[in-house]
Scaffold this active site. Structure first.
Site, PDB file in Angstrom:
ATOM      1  N   ILE A 159       0.855  -1.416  -0.121  1.00  0.00           N
ATOM      2  CA  ILE A 159      -0.104  -0.100  -0.124  1.00  0.00           C
ATOM      3  C   ILE A 159       0.523   1.361  -0.010  1.00  0.00           C
ATOM      4  O   ILE A 159       0.613   2.450  -0.813  1.00  0.00           O
ATOM      5  CB  ILE A 159      -0.812   0.134   1.686  1.00  0.00           C
ATOM      6  CG1 ILE A 159      -1.669  -1.011   0.938  1.00  0.00           C
ATOM      7  CG2 ILE A 159      -2.160   1.382   1.410  1.00  0.00           C
ATOM      8  CD1 ILE A 159      -2.321  -1.686   2.177  1.00  0.00           C
ATOM      9  N   ASP A 178      11.002   2.515   6.233  1.00  0.00           N
ATOM     10  CA  ASP A 178      10.771   1.211   6.459  1.00  0.00           C
ATOM     11  C   ASP A 178      12.030   0.281   6.781  1.00  0.00           C
ATOM     12  O   ASP A 178      13.241   0.209   5.951  1.00  0.00           O
ATOM     13  CB  ASP A 178      10.282   0.658   5.134  1.00  0.00           C
ATOM     14  CG  ASP A 178       9.891  -0.806   5.459  1.00  0.00           C
ATOM     15  OD1 ASP A 178       9.907  -1.410   5.866  1.00  0.00           O
ATOM     16  OD2 ASP A 178       8.606  -0.918   4.462  1.00  0.00           O
ATOM     17  N   THR A 235      -4.071   5.689   7.574  1.00  0.00           N
ATOM     18  CA  THR A 235      -5.367   4.499   6.709  1.00  0.00           C
ATOM     19  C   THR A 235      -4.626   3.304   7.309  1.00  0.00           C
ATOM     20  O   THR A 235      -4.912   2.299   6.310  1.00  0.00           O
ATOM     21  CB  THR A 235      -5.196   5.002   5.491  1.00  0.00           C
ATOM     22  OG1 THR A 235      -3.892   4.533   4.660  1.00  0.00           O
ATOM     23  CG2 THR A 235      -6.040   5.928   4.446  1.00  0.00           C
ATOM     24  N   SER A 236      -3.363   2.875   8.375  1.00  0.00           N
ATOM     25  CA  SER A 236      -3.176   1.939   8.182  1.00  0.00           C
ATOM     26  C   SER A 236      -3.814   0.961   9.725  1.00  0.00           C
ATOM     27  O   SER A 236      -4.786   0.158   9.208  1.00  0.00           O
ATOM     28  CB  SER A 236      -1.688   1.598   8.617  1.00  0.00           C
ATOM     29  OG  SER A 236      -1.034   0.391   8.409  1.00  0.00           O
ATOM     30  N   ARG A 237      -3.811   1.230  10.920  1.00  0.00           N
ATOM     31  CA  ARG A 237      -4.020   0.860  11.499  1.00  0.00           C
ATOM     32  C   ARG A 237      -4.302   2.326  13.031  1.00  0.00           C
ATOM     33  O   ARG A 237      -3.462   2.240  13.628  1.00  0.00           O
ATOM     34  CB  ARG A 237      -3.398  -0.413  12.654  1.00  0.00           C
ATOM     35  CG  ARG A 237      -3.951  -1.350  11.770  1.00  0.00           C
ATOM     36  CD  ARG A 237      -5.201  -2.060  11.556  1.00  0.00           C
ATOM     37  NE  ARG A 237      -5.692  -3.425  11.130  1.00  0.00           N
ATOM     38  CZ  ARG A 237      -6.382  -3.341   9.935  1.00  0.00           C
ATOM     39  NH1 ARG A 237      -6.168  -2.713   9.318  1.00  0.00           N
ATOM     40  NH2 ARG A 237      -6.222  -4.783   9.177  1.00  0.00           N
ATOM     41  N   ASP A 261      -8.476   6.946   9.164  1.00  0.00           N
ATOM     42  CA  ASP A 261      -9.640   6.076   8.749  1.00  0.00           C
ATOM     43  C   ASP A 261      -9.868   4.721   9.478  1.00  0.00           C
ATOM     44  O   ASP A 261     -10.936   4.234   9.594  1.00  0.00           O
ATOM     45  CB  ASP A 261      -9.251   5.255   7.094  1.00  0.00           C
ATOM     46  CG  ASP A 261     -10.440   4.706   6.270  1.00  0.00           C
ATOM     47  OD1 ASP A 261     -11.730   4.816   6.683  1.00  0.00           O
ATOM     48  OD2 ASP A 261      -9.918   3.249   6.736  1.00  0.00           O
ATOM     49  N   GLU A 266     -11.997   1.987  17.043  1.00  0.00           N
ATOM     50  CA  GLU A 266     -13.042   1.975  16.664  1.00  0.00           C
ATOM     51  C   GLU A 266     -13.398   0.951  16.637  1.00  0.00           C
ATOM     52  O   GLU A 266     -14.607   0.674  16.488  1.00  0.00           O
ATOM     53  CB  GLU A 266     -11.783   2.042  15.077  1.00  0.00           C
ATOM     54  CG  GLU A 266     -11.670   0.665  14.878  1.00  0.00           C
ATOM     55  CD  GLU A 266     -10.681   0.633  12.958  1.00  0.00           C
ATOM     56  OE1 GLU A 266     -10.266   1.323  13.638  1.00  0.00           O
ATOM     57  OE2 GLU A 266     -11.372   0.018  11.989  1.00  0.00           O
TER      58      GLU A 266
HETATM   59  P1  NAI Z   1       3.064  -4.875   3.585  1.00  0.00           P
HETATM   60  O1  NAI Z   1       3.178  -5.770   3.881  1.00  0.00           O
HETATM   61  O2  NAI Z   1       2.953  -5.698   2.181  1.00  0.00           O
HETATM   62  O3  NAI Z   1       3.601  -3.992   4.248  1.00  0.00           O
HETATM   63  C1  NAI Z   1       4.140  -3.623   5.163  1.00  0.00           C
HETATM   64  C2  NAI Z   1       5.561  -2.924   5.474  1.00  0.00           C
HETATM   65  O4  NAI Z   1       5.419  -2.347   6.625  1.00  0.00           O
HETATM   66  C3  NAI Z   1       6.414  -4.108   4.953  1.00  0.00           C
HETATM   67  O5  NAI Z   1       7.386  -3.333   4.168  1.00  0.00           O
HETATM   68  C4  NAI Z   1       7.235  -3.180   6.749  1.00  0.00           C
HETATM   69  O6  NAI Z   1       9.072  -3.938   6.006  1.00  0.00           O
HETATM   70  C5  NAI Z   1       7.099  -2.505   6.909  1.00  0.00           C
HETATM   71  N1  NAI Z   1       7.706  -2.337   8.120  1.00  0.00           N
HETATM   72  C6  NAI Z   1       7.354  -2.960   9.225  1.00  0.00           C
HETATM   73  N2  NAI Z   1       7.113  -2.246  10.722  1.00  0.00           N
HETATM   74  C7  NAI Z   1       7.845  -0.875  10.499  1.00  0.00           C
HETATM   75  C8  NAI Z   1       8.021   0.493  11.302  1.00  0.00           C
HETATM   76  N3  NAI Z   1       8.563   0.063  12.321  1.00  0.00           N
HETATM   77  N4  NAI Z   1       8.177   1.500  10.063  1.00  0.00           N
HETATM   78  C9  NAI Z   1       8.126   1.381   9.119  1.00  0.00           C
HETATM   79  N5  NAI Z   1       7.070   0.475   8.053  1.00  0.00           N
HETATM   80  C10 NAI Z   1       7.492  -0.546   9.076  1.00  0.00           C
HETATM   81  O7  NAI Z   1       1.110  -4.671   3.812  1.00  0.00           O
HETATM   82  P2  NAI Z   1       0.084  -3.712   2.871  1.00  0.00           P
HETATM   83  O8  NAI Z   1      -0.366  -4.167   2.793  1.00  0.00           O
HETATM   84  O9  NAI Z   1       0.994  -2.200   2.461  1.00  0.00           O
HETATM   85  O10 NAI Z   1      -0.205  -3.051   4.203  1.00  0.00           O
HETATM   86  C11 NAI Z   1       0.357  -2.163   5.179  1.00  0.00           C
HETATM   87  C12 NAI Z   1      -0.996  -2.126   6.899  1.00  0.00           C
HETATM   88  O11 NAI Z   1      -2.423  -1.383   6.612  1.00  0.00           O
HETATM   89  C13 NAI Z   1      -1.967  -3.150   7.019  1.00  0.00           C
HETATM   90  O12 NAI Z   1      -0.749  -3.969   8.186  1.00  0.00           O
HETATM   91  C14 NAI Z   1      -2.965  -2.363   7.016  1.00  0.00           C
HETATM   92  O13 NAI Z   1      -3.186  -2.531   8.547  1.00  0.00           O
HETATM   93  C15 NAI Z   1      -3.546  -1.418   7.113  1.00  0.00           C
HETATM   94  N6  NAI Z   1      -4.868  -1.589   6.328  1.00  0.00           N
HETATM   95  C16 NAI Z   1      -5.231  -0.783   5.393  1.00  0.00           C
HETATM   96  C17 NAI Z   1      -6.189  -1.136   5.222  1.00  0.00           C
HETATM   97  C18 NAI Z   1      -7.585   0.338   5.643  1.00  0.00           C
HETATM   98  O14 NAI Z   1      -9.279   0.069   4.692  1.00  0.00           O
HETATM   99  N7  NAI Z   1      -7.407   1.338   5.932  1.00  0.00           N
HETATM  100  C19 NAI Z   1      -6.927  -1.937   4.444  1.00  0.00           C
HETATM  101  C20 NAI Z   1      -5.797  -2.694   4.486  1.00  0.00           C
HETATM  102  C21 NAI Z   1      -5.040  -2.800   5.013  1.00  0.00           C
END
Ligand code: NAI
Length: 334
Positions: A159, A178, A235-237, A261, A266
């Site tokens: 994302i 990252d 938009t993550s958690r 978001d 929540e």
């Molecule tokens: P992903 O696994 O592809 O990428 C996450 C990245 O975060 C990885 O490259 C990882 O190395 C990095 N990371 C880990 N610890 C870190 C830190 N301390 N500092 C910086 N980067 C760090 O995951 P993706 O698919 O990109 O999703 C990211 C997040 O988005 C998910 O964990 C989920 O919580 C959230 N999400 C939110 C949605 C929504 O509807 N708002 C829908 C889908 C996901």
């Protein structure tokens, strides 16, 4: 095989049923839908089911997993990427199969982050209401040209990279942070230390998962490192952000804009119609009083394409479990 689907909204039913009908010839899955979210009280609804299918605010701590296991549930299917709501150690020790949907239209979430930035920056939500009331004044609607601004992406996974591409396309300078930078981020921006990103970015967008390390990544100290007047987008958690620290930063006028978001508490609010209720969450209500705060109720994933992918991948995970095959989307402790 019978599957109890918790936190089931009408769109969950529609897309899961459609995916199930498409694969009906080769598999025999019966979904039982429950509006209720999963917790220790509602776990009994999964009686007679082989699997549960859950979403972000269902609780799968050790007592809930033990209750499910005791009733004969053998699999947990997450309709989402994040699995911070599952006690994986407990699930693994019970021998439960847990699988998630690691990627589904990362662009859907990235585009929602863009929508939040665009709305807050140019105040289109306020302009919409003003014009409908015949008020064509521009005072209070002043934004910044995004071209040339610096955007910091925390977490350059799927994302984060999709978001970086969008902002690069707008002519922004993109910085990433990252600990495990992905190859696909190279060429979009520079991977820098978090402190450097925070001190340089006009917009900070969070895209890392919620873990013990990233809990309250945005706190008093990190907010103090951000540029005065910067925008924070999450938009993550929700747990990535200390809400009370953010309120302090908004009150002191140091944080210029906040777009979220997701919200740490929540699960008591989102995905429900509480328009006729009194909301007891004081921090959330305080956030609602700021004109420079925009909240959406965890809708980043909410596109037709993403829901189709989520359902298809969930059915694939279920088919792997049913056939006793290895599943690439399985998550285990350790
Ligand atoms: P992903 O696994 O592809 O990428 C996450 C990245 O975060 C990885 O490259 C990882 O190395 C990095 N990371 C880990 N610890 C870190 C830190 N301390 N500092 C910086 N980067 C760090 O995951 P993706 O698919 O990109 O999703 C990211 C997040 O988005 C998910 O964990 C989920 O919580 C959230 N999400 C939110 C949605 C929504 O509807 N708002 C829908 C889908 C996901």
């Amino acid at each position: 095989m019978q599957i109890a689907v918790f936190s089931a909204r009408p769109y969950d039913r529609r897309f899961l049923d459609e995916a199930n009908q498409r694969g009906a010839a080769e598999q025999d899955f019966a979904f039982v839908y429950f509006d209720a979210s999963l917790d220790l009280h509602t776990a009994t609804l999964a009686q007679d089911c082989d699997a549960v299918c859950v979403f972000v605010n269902d609780r799968l701590d050790a007592p809930v997993l033990q209750a499910l296991h005791a009733q004969g549930v053998h699999a947990v299917l997450l309709r989402c990427a994040g699995f911070n709501n599952v006690d994986l150690a407990a699930a693994t020790s019970l021998g439960l199969f847990v699988a998630r949907v690691p990627a589904y239209s990362p662009e859907a979430v990235a585009e929602h982050a863009l929508a939040l930035v665009m709305t807050l920056n140019r105040q289109t939500h306020r302009a919409y209401n003003r014009v409908r009331e015949g008020n064509f004044m521009l005072d209070g609607l002043l934004g910044h040209t995004l071209h040339g601004r610096t955007v910091g992406i925390v977490g350059t996974g799927k994302i984060g990279v999709a978001t970086a591409r969008i902002f690069k396309g707008l002519g922004c300078t993109v910085l990433g942070h990252d600990p495990y930078p992905s190859a696909s981020f190279a060429g979009l921006g520079e991977n820098v230390a978090l402190a450097k990103l925070l001190s340089r970015a006009d917009i900070v967008s969070l895209h890392c998962p919620l873990t013990a390390d990233t809990h309250h990544l945005i706190n008093d100290a990190s907010l103090a490192q951000m540029k005065a007047g910067a925008m924070l987008v999450n938009t993550s958690r929700g747990g990535l952000v200390d809400t009370h620290a953010v309120i302090r930063a908004l009150k002191s006028r140091r944080l210029g804009h906040l777009a979220i978001d997701v919200y740490e508490q929540e699960s008591a609010l989102f995905f429900q119609d509480l328009s006729g209720e009194i909301i007891d969450d004081e921090a959330f209500q305080r956030l609602m009083t700021f004109p420079n705060v925009l909240v959406t109720g965890h809708q980043g994933f909410f596109t037709v394409e993403a829901l189709q992918e989520i359902s298809a991948i969930t059915l694939g995970n279920l088919a792997d479990f049913a056939a006793g095959r290895a599943c690439a989307n399985r998550v285990e402790a350790g």
